[in-house]
Design a protein around this motif. Sequence first.
Motif, PDB file in Angstrom:
ATOM      1  N   ASP A 249     -32.554  39.639  15.181  1.00  0.00           N
ATOM      2  CA  ASP A 249     -31.810  40.541  16.640  1.00  0.00           C
ATOM      3  C   ASP A 249     -30.801  40.278  16.942  1.00  0.00           C
ATOM      4  OD1 ASP A 249     -31.201  43.662  17.473  1.00  0.00           O
ATOM      5  OD2 ASP A 249     -33.555  43.616  18.182  1.00  0.00           O
ATOM      6  N   ASP A 250     -29.770  41.242  17.710  1.00  0.00           N
ATOM      7  CA  ASP A 250     -28.857  40.570  18.455  1.00  0.00           C
ATOM      8  C   ASP A 250     -27.990  38.990  17.976  1.00  0.00           C
ATOM      9  OD1 ASP A 250     -29.541  42.310  20.394  1.00  0.00           O
ATOM     10  OD2 ASP A 250     -31.011  40.758  21.509  1.00  0.00           O
TER      11      ASP A 250
ATOM     12  N   GLU B  73     -24.820  46.056  15.216  1.00  0.00           N
ATOM     13  CA  GLU B  73     -25.167  47.276  16.265  1.00  0.00           C
ATOM     14  C   GLU B  73     -24.038  48.096  17.218  1.00  0.00           C
ATOM     15  OE1 GLU B  73     -28.003  43.750  17.952  1.00  0.00           O
ATOM     16  OE2 GLU B  73     -28.995  45.442  17.767  1.00  0.00           O
TER      17      GLU B  73
HETATM   18 MG    MG Z   1     -30.836  44.429  19.108  1.00  0.00          MG
END
Ligand code: MG
Length: 281
Positions: free
Chosen positions: A183-184, A240
């Motif tokens: 993630d990220d 995202e």
């Molecule tokens: Mg994220």
Amino acid sequence: KVDKALYYAKTNGKNQVSFYGEMHERALTIEESLPKAIRNEELYLVFQPLLHLENNVVYGIEALLRWKHPVLGEVSPLEFIPVAERNHWIYDITLWVIQEATKQLYKWDQLGLRNAKLFINFSPYLLRQTDLVEAVPAILTKNQVSSQRLVLEITETGVIENLSTGLNILQKFQEVGIQIAMDDFGTGFSSLSYIRHLPISILKIDRSFIKEIDQQPKDSMIVESIVELAKSLGLQVVAEGIETEKQECILTEFGDVVGQGYHFSRPLTSEHIEEWLKHKI
Ligand code: MG
Ligand code: C2E
Ligand code: MG
Ligand code: MG
């Protein structure tokens, strides 16, 4: 004049005290209420879809936690997740999230969702809890969800900080078919060469790179090269925070990218995501 200065000092001082006082009180209220939040039914989930940019087919749905406190109102996960982590409540909370979200997934399947994946945020603190290797699959079995449907989202720094047990836990998850997403991606310190040593199959590029992709040629070049490298490592790329048509177009050009963001859908309550899916499928 002196009186006036004194007056201001006093009132300012008083405001300062009450400001910090209020902050402190809020922190105490959160610490006190959070362990009871599950029992009091104050936690709930919202869901945000992830779509293949090429054909708009649903690739997955991310569950995001929400807390409606009776006095404070809505408290952001950015505020209460760190508190839950510090106090080890994150363990019970995460199992609750997986339990609730898989129940929903079972319902969505009845609507014809097919093979879309369920994305759950997995705190780095849990990379020390070896018993989750059994607890998580047990919930899936109970709710009749195949482990191939679950994706656990971790962050770069989280894995690095818990490398030995963390890696072990992630490998165990992978062995039973649970997938791991980074993630990220791009906000931490790790690199793609480092990632190839981790059992990761999905890379979520952080929204800070997507934000100005239509204005900053450099951002667009960075994202394109991340996409290329990720693909050559056999990873599925997710972008995202897509908020505009233009961002969507640029990312679609890169080929085989999955997108997530307000442009497609905000995170929705279980009721609203069902409606959304009915129109989509
Ligand atoms: Mg994220
Ligand atoms: P995240 O996992 O990176 O989730 C994405 C965040 O970006 C979500 O914020 C989502 O609402 C928001 N977002 C999605 N699309 C867009 C967009 O197009 N533009 C903008 N500006 N924002 C967008 P949210 O729901 O407030 O969650 C914040 C963070 O809290 C999450 O970041 C995640 O790290 C954490 N979190 C949320 N739920 C859970 C959970 O169940 N467990 C754990 N451990 N962490 C959670
Ligand atoms: Mg996430
Ligand atoms: Mg984030």
